[in-house]
Design a protein around this motif. Structure first.
Motif, PDB file in Angstrom:
ATOM      1  N   ALA A 120      20.632 -40.788  -8.620  1.00 41.55           N
ATOM      2  CA  ALA A 120      20.675 -42.303  -9.115  1.00 41.55           C
ATOM      3  C   ALA A 120      21.524 -41.869 -10.444  1.00 41.55           C
ATOM      4  CB  ALA A 120      19.592 -42.925  -9.342  1.00 41.55           C
ATOM      5  N   ASN A 121      22.549 -42.836 -10.973  1.00 44.81           N
ATOM      6  CA  ASN A 121      23.333 -42.639 -11.945  1.00 44.81           C
ATOM      7  C   ASN A 121      22.734 -43.500 -13.287  1.00 44.81           C
ATOM      8  OD1 ASN A 121      25.353 -41.798 -10.312  1.00 44.81           O
ATOM      9  ND2 ASN A 121      25.998 -43.846  -9.668  1.00 44.81           N
TER      10      ASN A 121
ATOM     11  N   ARG B 149      -0.061 -35.866 -18.980  1.00 45.77           N
ATOM     12  CA  ARG B 149       0.054 -36.060 -17.391  1.00 45.77           C
ATOM     13  C   ARG B 149       0.806 -37.107 -17.382  1.00 45.77           C
ATOM     14  NH1 ARG B 149      -3.619 -32.657 -15.015  1.00 45.77           N
ATOM     15  NH2 ARG B 149      -3.563 -34.024 -13.030  1.00 45.77           N
ATOM     16  N   ARG B 150       1.826 -37.418 -17.837  1.00 45.08           N
ATOM     17  CA  ARG B 150       2.779 -38.612 -17.264  1.00 45.08           C
ATOM     18  C   ARG B 150       3.464 -38.279 -15.939  1.00 45.08           C
ATOM     19  NH1 ARG B 150       1.054 -42.768 -19.519  1.00 45.08           N
ATOM     20  NH2 ARG B 150      -0.653 -41.528 -18.972  1.00 45.08           N
ATOM     21  N   ASN B 151       3.478 -39.223 -15.390  1.00 45.72           N
ATOM     22  CA  ASN B 151       4.299 -38.938 -13.984  1.00 45.72           C
ATOM     23  C   ASN B 151       6.034 -39.127 -14.203  1.00 45.72           C
ATOM     24  OD1 ASN B 151       2.253 -38.577 -12.319  1.00 45.72           O
ATOM     25  ND2 ASN B 151       1.837 -40.889 -12.201  1.00 45.72           N
ATOM     26  N   ILE B 152       6.780 -38.261 -13.976  1.00 46.11           N
ATOM     27  CA  ILE B 152       8.272 -38.239 -14.440  1.00 46.11           C
ATOM     28  C   ILE B 152       9.313 -37.916 -13.352  1.00 46.11           C
ATOM     29  CG2 ILE B 152       9.894 -36.963 -15.977  1.00 46.11           C
ATOM     30  CD1 ILE B 152       7.426 -35.855 -17.550  1.00 46.11           C
ATOM     31  N   VAL B 153       9.999 -38.906 -13.222  1.00 48.76           N
ATOM     32  CA  VAL B 153      11.144 -38.666 -12.190  1.00 48.76           C
ATOM     33  C   VAL B 153      12.550 -38.404 -12.790  1.00 48.76           C
ATOM     34  CG1 VAL B 153      12.672 -40.373 -10.720  1.00 48.76           C
ATOM     35  CG2 VAL B 153      10.225 -40.530 -10.600  1.00 48.76           C
ATOM     36  N   ILE B 154      12.999 -37.077 -12.384  1.00 46.86           N
ATOM     37  CA  ILE B 154      14.299 -37.087 -12.928  1.00 46.86           C
ATOM     38  C   ILE B 154      15.404 -37.332 -12.296  1.00 46.86           C
ATOM     39  CG2 ILE B 154      15.749 -34.795 -13.842  1.00 46.86           C
ATOM     40  CD1 ILE B 154      13.178 -33.337 -14.221  1.00 46.86           C
ATOM     41  N   SER B 155      16.311 -38.067 -12.790  1.00 46.00           N
ATOM     42  CA  SER B 155      17.500 -39.007 -12.219  1.00 46.00           C
ATOM     43  C   SER B 155      18.861 -38.340 -12.305  1.00 46.00           C
ATOM     44  CB  SER B 155      17.266 -40.219 -12.298  1.00 46.00           C
ATOM     45  OG  SER B 155      18.242 -40.975 -11.672  1.00 46.00           O
ATOM     46  N   GLY B 156      19.710 -38.194 -11.513  1.00 43.44           N
ATOM     47  CA  GLY B 156      21.031 -37.827 -11.669  1.00 43.44           C
ATOM     48  C   GLY B 156      21.918 -37.496 -10.373  1.00 43.44           C
ATOM     49  N   GLY B 157      23.035 -37.368 -11.026  1.00 52.02           N
ATOM     50  CA  GLY B 157      24.084 -37.085  -9.818  1.00 52.02           C
ATOM     51  C   GLY B 157      24.266 -35.668  -9.266  1.00 52.02           C
TER      52      GLY B 157
END
Length: 590
Positions: A475-476, A366-374
């Motif tokens: 985000a980069n 149950r970790r909160n995850i943000v997937i970032s990328g272009g």
């Protein structure tokens, strides 16, 4: 020397330059400007330069030539600001050179156009022209000697070489399409009453009749494949035109229509220009309308851009003039029929087996995850895959602009935002849906993408008992992702101190997964980073895994390797203390 600006109603605008004293406009090949539509006559009008004046002459066309909205009955001198209306086209004509070269053929003196017998002289001119109608298209005009550099560059850009065979095929397809509309009157047909199968059957028969007639009249080139031509025309009339073949190919992942004559496709990570084209910008508009109408969306001048999806789930973005200057533009991100698994990402070298195991543990813990990328980096695909690790016993609510996620769990509620109606009312935003999620007793909230003020609501949800939630953002780098979160929280309208926002982020977000699309078309997870807390006013980050690029191979492929930093995330220590078995070997440095 003429500079002609040509615009199609509902389409794009282009400029052409002609180094001659007279240009012809009509539907048939051989005219200087070919307007292949049914409401344009074979030889419709001509524009003549005489003594520095620009004169428009109608050639007894069926539907007439209009200047500034008024039908002309005799040759008319044009001002630079005058607009010529021919069928669905608007034309502006200017003379670039002060001294026009000698006429290419004998023309009646200017007085003959305007004296008392002007109408007779006009008719004689028309008859003379009918006898001398050109049979072949003239050679491209040479650039003007005194043309400004910027204009010359624009003209050169518009004069890209076009394959004559493809141009001829496109004109032929457009001619059949125009005849089909007259033959079948598709625009007035009761499509619901007929049903899809009957509509396609009738349309196919009509196209066959038209092709047979053209063949009998000698209008069909011998080298044209009749069945391919029939398929292309019926797809454009009732389906998605040339996009049908691209959507059917499993190798193609993205389709980009820049305008009617330019379609790019992404095949196996590489962008290439397709030989297929639309017959006109109107045909592209027709395809867009067929995509958006079934899902209750609209696109017109008052609402010239739209997000939608196809029946198979593929994501569509469309934008039309006046925002898209070259003509209607479509971008389709194809939906894979068979959902990818984490093993597929390992096989494609997007990440390693150790990284995959770690991400699975993050979701289950149950970790909160943000997937970032272009853009195009594969964020949504990764989000879909790691969401599949959520246990079946938990209630999941997903929120998206255009529904793309396909989760295997049964206890799943899928929400999609809604644009405003014709009166500009009734819009339901992502933020509205995220707020509503909190009243639906979700165990996990998955937001397709955070773009604005909904980020604040998402962070608050993560901090108030909805651990294990997931989202994506643009985000980069992981550090950029933190800054982007700050910015989007401020877009909510809440005037919060920066330190308070950073504290909210540090306590809500546990992991950042950074994904990148490289120049060779490959997609890789370059960082798996833990948000470890705050130091003074700075959110602290710690890389768990990262991709170390070593350059490129001889065939221009990215060369590198995935590296474990050796750092063990905090929650693994907590899991160990609780007696939950964890694999610590995945964090060993390579």
């Amino acid at each position: 020397m003429f500079l002609i600006t040509l615009a199609e109603k509902g389409g794009g605008t282009e400029q052409r330059e002609f180094d001659k004293n007279e240009i012809t406009i009509g539907r048939l090949a051989g005219n200087d400007i070919v307007l292949a539509k049914g409401n344009v006559s074979k030889y419709h009008s001509r524009i003549v330069a005489k003594d520095g004046k620009c004169i428009i002459v109608d050639m007894k066309s069926t539907n007439g030539t209009f200047v500034n909205g008024k039908k002309i009955g005799a040759p008319q001198v044009l001002k630079p600001s005058d607009q010529i209306y021919i069928g669905d086209y608007i034309i502006n004509a200017e003379i670039l050179d002060e001294e026009a070269p000698a006429m290419t053929r004998t023309a009646a003196p200017e007085e003959e156009y305007y004296d008392e017998g002007g109408e007779e002289a006009y008719e004689e001119e028309e008859e003379a022209y009918e006898d001398e109608a050109p049979e072949e298209a003239p050679a491209p005009a040479a650039p003007a000697k005194n043309m400004p550099a910027s204009l010359a560059a624009a003209m050169a850009k518009n004069k890209k070489k076009v394959d004559p065979r493809l141009e001829r095929y496109s004109r032929l397809q457009k001619e059949i399409h125009d005849r089909l509309i007259e033959y079948l009157d598709l625009r007035r047909m009761d499509m619901d009453r007929l049903g899809d199968e009957e509509l396609w059957r009738r349309t196919e028969k009509a196209i066959r009749d038209i092709i047979d007639q053209m063949d009998a009249d000698g209008e069909l080139p011998e080298d044209v494949d009749r069945e391919e031509l029939l398929t292309d025309v019926i797809n454009e009339a009732l389906g998605l035109g040339p996009l049908e073949a691209f959507l059917a190919s499993d190798e193609i992942s993205e389709i980009m229509v820049n305008h009617a004559n330019q379609i790019y496709i992404e095949r196996k990570g590489k962008l290439t220009l397709s030989e297929k084209t639309f017959s006109s910008n109107q045909a592209v508009l027709g395809v867009i309308e067929r995509i958006v109408a079934p899902i209750g969306r609209r696109i017109d001048e008052s609402s010239p851009l739209v997000d939608a999806r196809l029946k198979d789930g593929s994501r569509v973005n469309a934008i039309i003039p006046p925002l898209a200057l070259k003509g209607p533009c479509i971008t389709i991100r194809k939906f894979k029929k068979d959902s990818l698994k984490i093993q597929d990402l390992v096989k494609y070298k997007t990440l390693t087996a150790q990284m995959a195991e770690f991400l699975e543990m993050c979701v289950k813990a149950r970790r909160n995850i943000v997937i970032s990328g272009g853009t195009g980096s594969g964020k949504t695909t990764t989000l879909n895959i790691i969401s599949s690790f959520i246990p079946d016993s938990e209630r999941i609510v997903t929120v998206e602009d255009a529904a793309e996620l396909q989760l295997p769990q049964d206890h799943w509620v899928q929400l999609e935002s809604r644009p405003p109606n014709l009166e500009g009312k009734g819009a339901i935003t992502i933020r509205d849906l995220v707020k509503n999620c909190l009243r639906m007793r979700p165990d996990r909230i998955v937001v397709g993408e955070c773009r604005s003020g909904e980020t604040l609501d998402m962070l608050q949800a993560m901090n108030t008992g909805h651990d294990g939630s997931l989202t994506t953002l643009h985000a980069n780098t992981p550090r950029d992702a933190i800054a982007r979160l700050e910015t989007m929280v401020l877009m909510s309208g809440m005037e919060l101190p920066v330190k308070a926002i950073r504290e909210q982020i540090a306590s809500a977000v546990h992991m950042i997964v950074q994904q990148t699309r490289f120049s060779d078309g490959t997609r890789k997870i370059c960082y798996v980073t833990e948000v470890s807390g705050m130091e003074v006013d700075i959110v602290t980050l710690q890389d768990i895994f990262y991709f170390k690029q070593d350059g490129f191979t001889e065939d221009h492929k990215v060369r590198g390797r995935f590296v474990a930093s050796g750092f063990v995330p905090k929650f693994y220590d907590e899991l160990q203390r609780k007696g939950i078995p964890v694999n610590m070997s995945i964090f060993r440095e390579d």
